[in-house]
Design an enzyme around this catalytic site. Structure first.
Site, PDB file in Angstrom:
ATOM      1  N   ASP A  43      -5.802  -5.311  10.571  1.00  0.00           N
ATOM      2  CA  ASP A  43      -7.106  -4.653  10.502  1.00  0.00           C
ATOM      3  C   ASP A  43      -8.238  -5.639  10.231  1.00  0.00           C
ATOM      4  O   ASP A  43      -9.380  -5.414  10.655  1.00  0.00           O
ATOM      5  CB  ASP A  43      -7.112  -3.531   9.461  1.00  0.00           C
ATOM      6  CG  ASP A  43      -6.630  -3.950   8.095  1.00  0.00           C
ATOM      7  OD1 ASP A  43      -6.224  -5.119   7.917  1.00  0.00           O
ATOM      8  OD2 ASP A  43      -6.636  -3.112   7.172  1.00  0.00           O
ATOM      9  N   LYS A  68       0.801  -1.228   0.000  1.00  0.00           N
ATOM     10  CA  LYS A  68       0.000   0.000   0.000  1.00  0.00           C
ATOM     11  C   LYS A  68       0.834   1.280   0.000  1.00  0.00           C
ATOM     12  O   LYS A  68       0.505   2.268   0.650  1.00  0.00           O
ATOM     13  CB  LYS A  68      -0.975   0.000   1.186  1.00  0.00           C
ATOM     14  CG  LYS A  68      -2.077  -1.037   1.040  1.00  0.00           C
ATOM     15  CD  LYS A  68      -3.001  -1.090   2.221  1.00  0.00           C
ATOM     16  CE  LYS A  68      -2.405  -1.823   3.376  1.00  0.00           C
ATOM     17  NZ  LYS A  68      -3.381  -2.121   4.457  1.00  0.00           N
TER      18      LYS A  68
END
Length: 482
Positions: A205, A170
């Site tokens: 997450d 990311k």
């Protein structure tokens, strides 16, 4: 604004244009048999990752052995380092499936993302310090505060509070972090600044989404992120995690949450429906040949795939789009944001689509025809539908892996609801994403199982989930009942 007829069947289109669009449609099409094959490969890769370390589908044991039921109480800190934001949270669990959350967001510069790891983790510690100061908490006279770290990158965990960073994703590429324990890096930063904060839990997450959904709904099987990136975590029988060998965790048995790291599914692209537009994106990415599945379905990449597709239509001979004209925005790497796709698919008229194109891509009103608008919408729908259907394959694979479904349908071990906690901008905001995902799920495991899947938003999984994981760490360390 679904078209009354498929654009490839529009008789007003020139034959050459229709031929180009039909050819592209075939590249993105996912018939049921292809969805089955992808899902079947998912299940095979799950087994490989559960049996051995260092597989692309990492199947990381999280050492989280309990799932909340909503009765938990306590106040904890959470630090959430994700794809685009850094957040510091204070989470008060009320014990009645509700919680109180106080939070503050902090900016992440590109220099921090790509510079030295020490600078990055010092910034994380400074942000926690700033948050506590703003909250008016003087830690000098208080006991240590316990913190859960939501770290949305691939790590190999060996305990609840220890995890080696495997690779950045990311857009992150901080130096001298890969191969190191991220909890230690953070705790060292806290200690350098003399903060009375102890990081007791490392949580992905997706694990946070699972725990948060479990807390607010009384249980959960799968936590999944469909946003800037994508990943999933689910509750597995410890006996199936054979790579744990003769460890204490294996001997204890029971259940454990596994972080799949499914963004790396099929990095070889042997079964994913790769197009030239995907190949171009991968080649120009910061991590070519890695995170293949994520590059097909996550919000960070869908706009860029669509941009590549639109440029190919502009450059075709004869031009299919905008009379062969482009703009600096459309020519820019990642210039076509996934949010534009969402706005275009949410538009209720051709006029509205044209307004989105003019406002965001730098065209003048008279440079965008009705046909241009309809083709751009078709391109967005093509890319987003493929993403949602591929996402459904991952959910189906978890249902099969846990014994709740059989590929093709016709089997389930009970009639209970299958709770799935989800988070991320795509599943939350993109028009029709869940509907398309469910269509894929139905094709893979049958309507009976698909109807039993309850997909609900995880209420701040990254914050509340990290707090719940910190609570779990304290329980397990003090040998309290889970």
């Amino acid at each position: 604004m679904p078209p009354t007829i498929p654009i490839t069947a529009d008789p007003s289109l020139p034959e050459s244009t229709r031929h180009v669009l039909e050819s592209i449609s075939k590249q993105f099409h996912l018939p049921d048999e292809r969805l089955h094959a992808i899902t079947n490969q998912f299940v095979k890769d799950f087994a490989l990752g559960l049996g051995e370390y260092a597989k692309p589908m990492a199947m990381i044991p999280t050492f989280v052995t309990g799932v909340p039921d909503g009765t938990e109480k306590g106040t904890f800190l959470a630090l959430d380092l994700g794809g685009t934001n850094l957040r510091v949270c204070e989470v008060q669990l009320n014990g009645d499936k509700t919680f109180k959350l106080r939070q503050q967001k902090y900016k992440m510069s590109e220099i921090l993302k790509t510079g030295e790891a020490t600078a990055l983790f010092d910034y994380l510690a400074d942000s926690v310090d700033s948050f506590l100061t703003e909250r008016g908490l003087d830690l000098e006279d208080q006991e240590e505060l316990h913190l859960g770290l939501t770290f949305s990158f691939p790590v190999e965990q060996s305990a609840l509070d220890k995890g080696i960073l495997l690779t950045w994703t990311k857009g992150f590429a901080a130096k001298n972090a890969v191969g190191n324990d991220v909890v230690r890096l953070l705790q060292d930063a806290f200690d350098r600044k003399h903060l009375h904060v102890k990081c007791v839990a490392l949580v992905n997450d997706t694990v946070g989404a699972l725990l948060s959904r479990a807390y607010t709904s009384g249980g959960c099987l799968l936590g999944a992120i469909f946003g800037t990136g994508t990943n999933g975590a689910y509750v597995e029988d410890v006996k199936n995690i054979t790579k744990l060998g003769n460890s204490a965790a294996a001997a204890k048995g029971g259940k454990m949450i596994v972080n799949t790291e499914w963004g790396a599914f099929n990095n070889t692209r042997s079964i994913l429906p790769t197009t030239p537009h995907d190949n171009k994106l991968d080649r120009e990415s910061i991590n070519p040949k890695f995170q293949a599945y994520e590059k097909f379905i996550s919000g960070m990449y869908l706009g860029e795939i669509t941009r590549n597709l639109l440029l190919s239509l502009i450059d075709s001979a004869p031009p299919v789009l905008f009379k062969g004209n482009s703009t600096p925005v459309l020519n820019s790497h990642y210039g076509f944001d996934t949010a534009f796709m969402s706005d275009i698919e949410a538009a209720t008229s051709v006029k509205d689509i044209k307004a989105v194109i003019v406002q965001n891509l730098g065209f003048e009103d008279d440079q965008v025809s009705d046909q241009d608008a309809e083709i751009v919408r078709w391109a967005c729908e093509l890319v987003a539908t493929r993403a949602a259907k591929l996402s459904g394959c991952a959910v189906a694979a978890v249902a099969i892996q846990t014994g709740h479904a059989r590929l093709g349908g016709g089997f389930s071990k009970d009639d209970s609801k299958l709770a799935v906690g989800v988070d991320g901008s795509l599943v939350q905001f993109y028009p029709g994403f869940e509907t398309r995902l469910r269509a894929s799920l139905r094709a893979c495991v049958g309507e009976d199982v698909e109807k039993r899947v309850e997909i609900g938003m995880a209420k701040d999984g990254s914050g509340v989930g990290a707090a719940l994981c910190a609570l779990q760490a304290i329980k397990q360390n003090t040998r309290q009942p889970v």
